[in-house]
Enzyme design. Structure first.
Site, PDB file in Angstrom:
ATOM      1  N   HIS A 267       0.864  -1.201   0.000  1.00  0.00           N
ATOM      2  CA  HIS A 267       0.000   0.000   0.000  1.00  0.00           C
ATOM      3  C   HIS A 267       0.891   1.239   0.000  1.00  0.00           C
ATOM      4  O   HIS A 267       1.710   1.386  -0.904  1.00  0.00           O
ATOM      5  CB  HIS A 267      -0.932  -0.094   1.217  1.00  0.00           C
ATOM      6  N   HIS A 306      -2.503  -2.454  -9.602  1.00  0.00           N
ATOM      7  CA  HIS A 306      -3.499  -1.818  -8.746  1.00  0.00           C
ATOM      8  C   HIS A 306      -4.758  -2.675  -8.730  1.00  0.00           C
ATOM      9  O   HIS A 306      -5.116  -3.279  -9.730  1.00  0.00           O
ATOM     10  CB  HIS A 306      -3.839  -0.413  -9.276  1.00  0.00           C
ATOM     11  N   ASP A 362       2.573   5.257  -6.762  1.00  0.00           N
ATOM     12  CA  ASP A 362       3.843   5.155  -6.020  1.00  0.00           C
ATOM     13  C   ASP A 362       5.063   5.025  -6.909  1.00  0.00           C
ATOM     14  O   ASP A 362       6.192   5.057  -6.409  1.00  0.00           O
ATOM     15  CB  ASP A 362       3.772   3.944  -5.079  1.00  0.00           C
TER      16      ASP A 362
HETATM   17  C1  SDX Z   1      -1.552   2.090  -3.361  1.00  0.00           C
HETATM   18  O1  SDX Z   1      -6.235   0.616  -3.270  1.00  0.00           O
HETATM   19  C2  SDX Z   1      -5.784   1.814  -3.512  1.00  0.00           C
HETATM   20  O2  SDX Z   1      -6.460   2.674  -3.993  1.00  0.00           O
HETATM   21  C3  SDX Z   1      -4.331   2.045  -3.068  1.00  0.00           C
HETATM   22  C4  SDX Z   1      -3.702   3.360  -3.498  1.00  0.00           C
HETATM   23  C5  SDX Z   1      -4.349   4.523  -2.781  1.00  0.00           C
HETATM   24  O3  SDX Z   1      -4.253   5.635  -3.307  1.00  0.00           O
HETATM   25  O4  SDX Z   1      -4.834   4.329  -1.643  1.00  0.00           O
HETATM   26  O5  SDX Z   1      -3.854   3.523  -4.900  1.00  0.00           O
HETATM   27  C6  SDX Z   1      -2.224   3.391  -3.145  1.00  0.00           C
HETATM   28  O6  SDX Z   1      -1.474   1.296  -2.451  1.00  0.00           O
HETATM   29  C7  SDX Z   1      -1.027   1.778  -4.730  1.00  0.00           C
HETATM   30  C8  SDX Z   1      -0.442   0.335  -4.829  1.00  0.00           C
HETATM   31  C9  SDX Z   1       0.998   0.365  -4.314  1.00  0.00           C
HETATM   32  N1  SDX Z   1       1.529  -1.024  -4.245  1.00  0.00           N
HETATM   33  C10 SDX Z   1       2.483  -1.443  -5.066  1.00  0.00           C
HETATM   34  O7  SDX Z   1       2.945  -0.807  -6.006  1.00  0.00           O
HETATM   35  C11 SDX Z   1       3.006  -2.844  -4.735  1.00  0.00           C
HETATM   36  C12 SDX Z   1       3.118  -3.669  -6.016  1.00  0.00           C
HETATM   37  N2  SDX Z   1       1.758  -3.939  -6.489  1.00  0.00           N
HETATM   38  C13 SDX Z   1       1.150  -5.205  -6.138  1.00  0.00           C
HETATM   39  O8  SDX Z   1       1.536  -5.732  -4.920  1.00  0.00           O
HETATM   40  C14 SDX Z   1      -0.320  -5.288  -6.506  1.00  0.00           C
HETATM   41  O9  SDX Z   1      -0.432  -4.826  -7.785  1.00  0.00           O
HETATM   42  C15 SDX Z   1      -1.347  -4.598  -5.636  1.00  0.00           C
HETATM   43  C16 SDX Z   1      -1.207  -4.960  -4.207  1.00  0.00           C
HETATM   44  C17 SDX Z   1      -1.248  -3.118  -5.777  1.00  0.00           C
HETATM   45  C18 SDX Z   1      -2.736  -5.042  -6.125  1.00  0.00           C
HETATM   46  O10 SDX Z   1      -2.795  -6.391  -5.880  1.00  0.00           O
HETATM   47  P1  SDX Z   1      -4.089  -7.259  -6.313  1.00  0.00           P
HETATM   48  O11 SDX Z   1      -5.168  -6.419  -6.870  1.00  0.00           O
HETATM   49  O12 SDX Z   1      -4.428  -8.140  -5.170  1.00  0.00           O
HETATM   50  O13 SDX Z   1      -3.525  -8.058  -7.518  1.00  0.00           O
HETATM   51  P2  SDX Z   1      -2.775  -9.436  -7.384  1.00  0.00           P
HETATM   52  O14 SDX Z   1      -1.698  -9.302  -6.333  1.00  0.00           O
HETATM   53  O15 SDX Z   1      -3.777 -10.520  -7.243  1.00  0.00           O
HETATM   54  O16 SDX Z   1      -2.028  -9.538  -8.783  1.00  0.00           O
HETATM   55  C19 SDX Z   1      -2.688 -10.077  -9.930  1.00  0.00           C
HETATM   56  C20 SDX Z   1      -1.557 -10.714 -10.724  1.00  0.00           C
HETATM   57  C21 SDX Z   1      -0.754 -11.728  -9.928  1.00  0.00           C
HETATM   58  O17 SDX Z   1      -0.151 -12.600 -10.882  1.00  0.00           O
HETATM   59  P3  SDX Z   1      -0.826 -14.085 -11.103  1.00  0.00           P
HETATM   60  O18 SDX Z   1      -1.089 -14.659  -9.724  1.00  0.00           O
HETATM   61  O19 SDX Z   1      -2.078 -13.819 -11.871  1.00  0.00           O
HETATM   62  O20 SDX Z   1       0.209 -14.845 -11.882  1.00  0.00           O
HETATM   63  O21 SDX Z   1      -0.610  -9.697 -11.095  1.00  0.00           O
HETATM   64  C22 SDX Z   1       0.638  -9.968 -10.472  1.00  0.00           C
HETATM   65  C23 SDX Z   1       0.384 -10.936  -9.351  1.00  0.00           C
HETATM   66  O22 SDX Z   1       1.539 -11.724  -9.108  1.00  0.00           O
HETATM   67  N3  SDX Z   1       1.132  -8.696  -9.970  1.00  0.00           N
HETATM   68  C24 SDX Z   1       2.396  -8.298 -10.057  1.00  0.00           C
HETATM   69  C25 SDX Z   1       2.412  -7.010  -9.493  1.00  0.00           C
HETATM   70  N4  SDX Z   1       1.175  -6.679  -9.090  1.00  0.00           N
HETATM   71  C26 SDX Z   1       0.395  -7.738  -9.377  1.00  0.00           C
HETATM   72  N5  SDX Z   1       3.489  -8.911 -10.548  1.00  0.00           N
HETATM   73  C27 SDX Z   1       4.638  -8.194 -10.475  1.00  0.00           C
HETATM   74  N6  SDX Z   1       4.739  -6.945  -9.956  1.00  0.00           N
HETATM   75  C28 SDX Z   1       3.655  -6.337  -9.459  1.00  0.00           C
HETATM   76  N7  SDX Z   1       3.746  -5.112  -8.960  1.00  0.00           N
END
Ligand code: SDX
Length: 436
Positions: A267, A306, A362
């Site tokens: 997050h 996201h 971010d």
């Molecule tokens: C913020 O919710 C909000 O609005 C938050 C925010 C706000 O203003 O409040 O926008 C702020 O928190 C932005 C997000 C910051 N976090 C990151 O940048 C961390 C990296 N991102 C991920 O951890 C992820 O994308 C999330 C946590 C942001 C979202 O996760 P989800 O929706 O649960 O998606 P997921 O983890 O289920 O991913 C779906 C697929 C998976 O692959 P498969 O299982 O299908 O093979 O996408 C992959 C994940 O492994 N994936 C990534 C990835 N994000 C998702 N793979 C590599 N790098 C990534 N960053």
């Protein structure tokens, strides 16, 4: 055709008509679907709320497919370009843009609440020099509730308004004190002749000059970043303050829960992790190797992806523009080349395109913060300061929502069936007997 959902329970052959309202059915309407009188009724199961609305809200609207973000109906690009963080704070809290007089009164109200009780310095002093500033702010906000016991009276609008003003006004002070403690510098008191962002820069970076003059480009850039981070509907930390606040605890204690949620690397802690990732990659030439690791599931591309945005986060696009303005003053952050190469490759690689992974808020913000002189550990704190008004706007809406009650989700129990207590002398023996 009608706004209803017809469900047939094939276990009983019975059919049910559920009303559809605002694009949703009420989970409670599922409860009537049961096999017999003993049956509790059907429950919806949605770990991490992937497809569940926990509330109605009129504050922020996001369309993840089209990359749309509105604050009270105003597009994020327009408010980031034309407004100020305190004007946006007024908008988020009150639902309308302020008149000139309303804004002047609001800014003055925030400005005269920037000081914290002198005792706050004593417990910030109690932290180790290398304590993470987000941990200091997290605990200090919770401790602030001890200075304002009246904050428990959340039914009184005037008292609640005063707590909201205090938190918006004092978060920069607490953040700056946490930073100054971590670098062994004396605390700098607020200068109420400066703007919200300008005063924050003053409390962070004033050394021995009698009066600190913030660089206007950096002051404006920081204020625009505050606007972009102000609210984002039902994200993890907003869900936290809504859930904790639903027990009717005071807003300062409820907000410490939101800060804890934002601290997480998935997050608001992601901006700090992005910089660590870029520094770990080291050189643009190493990017392909890192992308291989991400595709192999050995690393995450921090700052990408996201839950809602399945297209470019509109905030990331705007922040990229702010970076150019800041680098004019601070000099270009060399890590930008690695970030741009990561984005270039990721936006064409099937692994990312198929998962709809784009830069989020971010991805670029940390590059700006680092160029402005902030240590990485301050990045999540720089997210918490502006998100304070988003959290409190959502908390205020929850408190005033007649449909809301204490948050207490159901579960699907898959544990042990009823069994009798086993005296300690018999433990292990029975298992051995069972195994033999
Ligand atoms: C913020 O919710 C909000 O609005 C938050 C925010 C706000 O203003 O409040 O926008 C702020 O928190 C932005 C997000 C910051 N976090 C990151 O940048 C961390 C990296 N991102 C991920 O951890 C992820 O994308 C999330 C946590 C942001 C979202 O996760 P989800 O929706 O649960 O998606 P997921 O983890 O289920 O991913 C779906 C697929 C998976 O692959 P498969 O299982 O299908 O093979 O996408 C992959 C994940 O492994 N994936 C990534 C990835 N994000 C998702 N793979 C590599 N790098 C990534 N960053």
């Amino acid at each position: 055709m009608s706004d209803t959902l017809t469900i047939t329970d094939n276990r009983t052959g019975r059919t049910y008509e559920l009303p559809i309202e605002n694009g949703a059915i009420r989970a409670r309407d599922l409860k009537q679907i049961r096999v017999d009188d003993e049956d509790f009724g059907l429950v919806s199961y949605d770990p991490a709320f992937m497809n569940t609305a926990s509330c109605t809200s009129r504050i922020t609207y996001i369309d993840g497919d089209r990359g749309i973000l509105w604050y009270r109906g105003y597009p994020i690009e327009q408010v980031a370009e034309n407004s100020s963080h305190l004007e946006v704070a007024y908008l988020l809290l009150n639902g309308e843009l302020p008149t000139r007089d309303q804004l002047a009164a609001w800014v003055n109200e925030i400005t005269v609440h920037t000081f914290v009780h002198e005792n706050v310095k004593k417990f910030i002093d109690g932290f180790h020099y290398d304590a993470h500033p987000m941990s200091i702010v997290l605990s200090t906000v919770g401790a602030l509730s001890t200075f304002y016991p009246a904050a428990r009276n959340i039914a009184d609008p005037a008292t609640t308004h005063l707590q909201i003003v205090r938190l918006i006004a004092k978060m920069p002070t607490l953040a700056a004190f946490a930073y100054r403690h971590s670098v062994g510098m004396p605390y700098v008191y607020p200068d109420n002749n400066l703007s919200y962002a300008g005063n924050f820069l003053n409390m962070l970076f004033r050394i021995s000059e009698v009066r600190y003059s913030p660089n206007p480009i950096l002051e404006r850039a920081l204020d625009a970043l505050f606007i972009l981070h102000a609210d984002h509907e039902q994200n993890c930390s907003t869900n936290a303050i809504r859930a904790v606040g639903s027990s009717r605890v005071d807003p300062l204690s409820a907000m410490s829960a939101a800060i804890a949620a934002l601290y997480g690397p998935l997050h608001g802690g992601a901006n700090e992790e992005v910089l660590r990732m870029l520094e770990g990659i080291g050189r643009k030439e190493n990017v392909p190797e890192f992308i291989k690791k991400v595709k192999a599931g050995e690393a995450k591309l921090m700052g990408f992806g996201h839950r809602v945005y399945k297209s470019y986060d509109p905030r990331a696009r705007f922040i990229k523009g702010i970076a150019d303005q800041v680098f004019e003053v601070t000099g270009r952050n060399p890590l930008l080349d690695i970030a741009l190469e990561l984005e270039r490759i990721a936006l064409q690689e099937d692994y990312f395109v198929s998962r709809k992974l784009y830069p989020n808020v971010d991805f670029y913000s940390g590059l700006i913060y680092q160029a402005m002189g902030f240590p990485k550990t301050m990045f999540p704190v720089l997210f918490a300061i502006p998100r304070t008004v988003g959290w409190l706007s959502q908390w205020k809406e929850m408190v005033g929502d007649p449909e809301q009650k204490i948050a207490r989700p159901r579960q699907l129990y898959l544990g042990a069936a009823k069994r009798d207590y086993v005296p300690i002398a018999e433990r292990g023996v029975r298992e051995l007997v069972n195994q033999s």
